[in-house]
Design a protein around this motif. Structure first.
Motif, PDB file in Angstrom:
ATOM      1  N   SER A  35       1.145  -1.086  -0.023  1.00 16.15           N
ATOM      2  CA  SER A  35      -0.354   0.026  -0.096  1.00 16.15           C
ATOM      3  C   SER A  35       0.815   1.317   0.127  1.00 16.15           C
TER       4      SER A  35
ATOM      5  N   GLY B 188       0.474   5.132   1.767  1.00 15.40           N
ATOM      6  CA  GLY B 188       0.637   6.294   2.150  1.00 15.40           C
ATOM      7  C   GLY B 188       1.139   7.446   2.243  1.00 15.40           C
TER       8      GLY B 188
ATOM      9  N   ASN C  36      -5.462   3.836   4.390  1.00 16.54           N
ATOM     10  CA  ASN C  36      -4.704   3.640   3.319  1.00 16.54           C
ATOM     11  C   ASN C  36      -5.460   2.630   1.892  1.00 16.54           C
TER      12      ASN C  36
END
Length: 293
Positions: free
Chosen positions: A121, A123, A265
């Motif tokens: 992910s 962020g 996220n």
């Protein structure tokens, strides 16, 4: 008696030294050209050199697109800077890389190599990677499995071009708490050894300064699921990697974890399924999300 002329000069032989001098200068020039051609060229210096010869030649994007002939083939200045006498010169230019796209590339490469169970992910100023327990370790073991080594190889190969854009990698080890088994020492040691083994594996790849690698153990004290079920314990046994962007404001690792675990996220999170056919579509969807951030 006629006087003999003892003065210098005169005659056709007087200019022969110019031929020798010209040959010498030509040989010296050829020698230095060969030395230059065998050296490693910096792309930006090469482009400046080509622009000085062919000024004003630009493509539609406003970038230099000069064509030069090298080894009998026409090349642009950017590609020619990478080629010297048929050899590829190493390039460290990261200007074309976008660290916001790193998580997409990681997910795509994991899928392409058949690695599943990896969550990546993006962020704010960091990339987060999570490897589930079944990817890296057997239960109660800190030995990286063959599947875990494969996942780490893909991770390191993909990360290598982005290394200059990363200031630090935190590697965090987590364990699960089994009912009736709460040996704090064993739990902490197992989490620390798992994080350390992954850290050592990455360090041996020489893709990032060892001083930028940090191993952290959380043990069983940051669960993401209930330890009352086997499924929950599997979810809690995990290794996480926090890749902090260079130039970003450093925060406590807990702050990154809390943001990640809060679901902030979710829109920029991909979980790999090991299916190469899904890599392209995942990348396209995620790229659109990052563009709109």
């Amino acid at each position: 008696m006629a006087r003999r002329n003892r003065g210098g000069g005169g005659g056709d032989e007087g200019g022969s030294w110019m031929d020798t001098y010209g040959d010498l200068v030509t040989l010296l020039l050829t020698f230095f050209v060969l030395l230059y051609s065998m050296s490693s060229l910096d792309q930006s210096k090469w482009e400046l050199f080509v622009k000085s010869i062919y000024p004003g030649m630009e493509d539609s994007d406003g970038e230099a697109a000069e064509k030069i002939v090298l080894n009998g083939k026409a090349s642009s200045s950017s590609s020619a800077a990478n080629t010297v006498l048929g050899q590829s010169a190493p390039m460290n230019d990261v200007s074309d890389l976008d660290v916001n796209q790193l998580y997409i590339t990681l997910a795509q490469q994991m899928d392409n190599q058949g690695v599943s169970g990896v969550s990546v992910s993006r962020g704010t100023d960091y990339t987060f990677v999570e490897f589930k327990d079944n990817v890296f370790f057997e239960g109660d073991s800190s030995t990286i499995s063959a599947e875990g080594q494969k996942a780490l190889d893909v991770f390191c190969d993909t990360l290598a071009p982005y290394a200059d854009l990363i200031s630090q990698i935190d590697i965090m080890g987590h364990t699960a708490s089994s009912p009736g088994e709460n040996n704090i020492r064993s739990d902490r040691m197992l989490a620390a050894m798992r994080a350390a083994e992954v850290c050592i594996y990455v360090q041996n790849k020489n893709i990032i300064d060892p001083g930028d690698l940090v191993s952290i153990e959380y043990g069983m004290f940051r669960p993401v699921a209930s330890n009352d079920t086997e499924e929950g314990r599997v979810a809690n046994r995990r290794v996480q990697m926090l890749l902090i962007d260079k130039g970003s404001e450093a925060k406590n690792p807990d702050a990154y974890l809390e943001e990640q675990e809060s679901g902030a996220n979710a829109d920029t999170t991909i979980t790999t399924d090991g299916n190469p056919s899904s890599a392209v579509s995942l990348g396209q969807d995620a790229a659109a999300t990052v563009t709109n951030q």
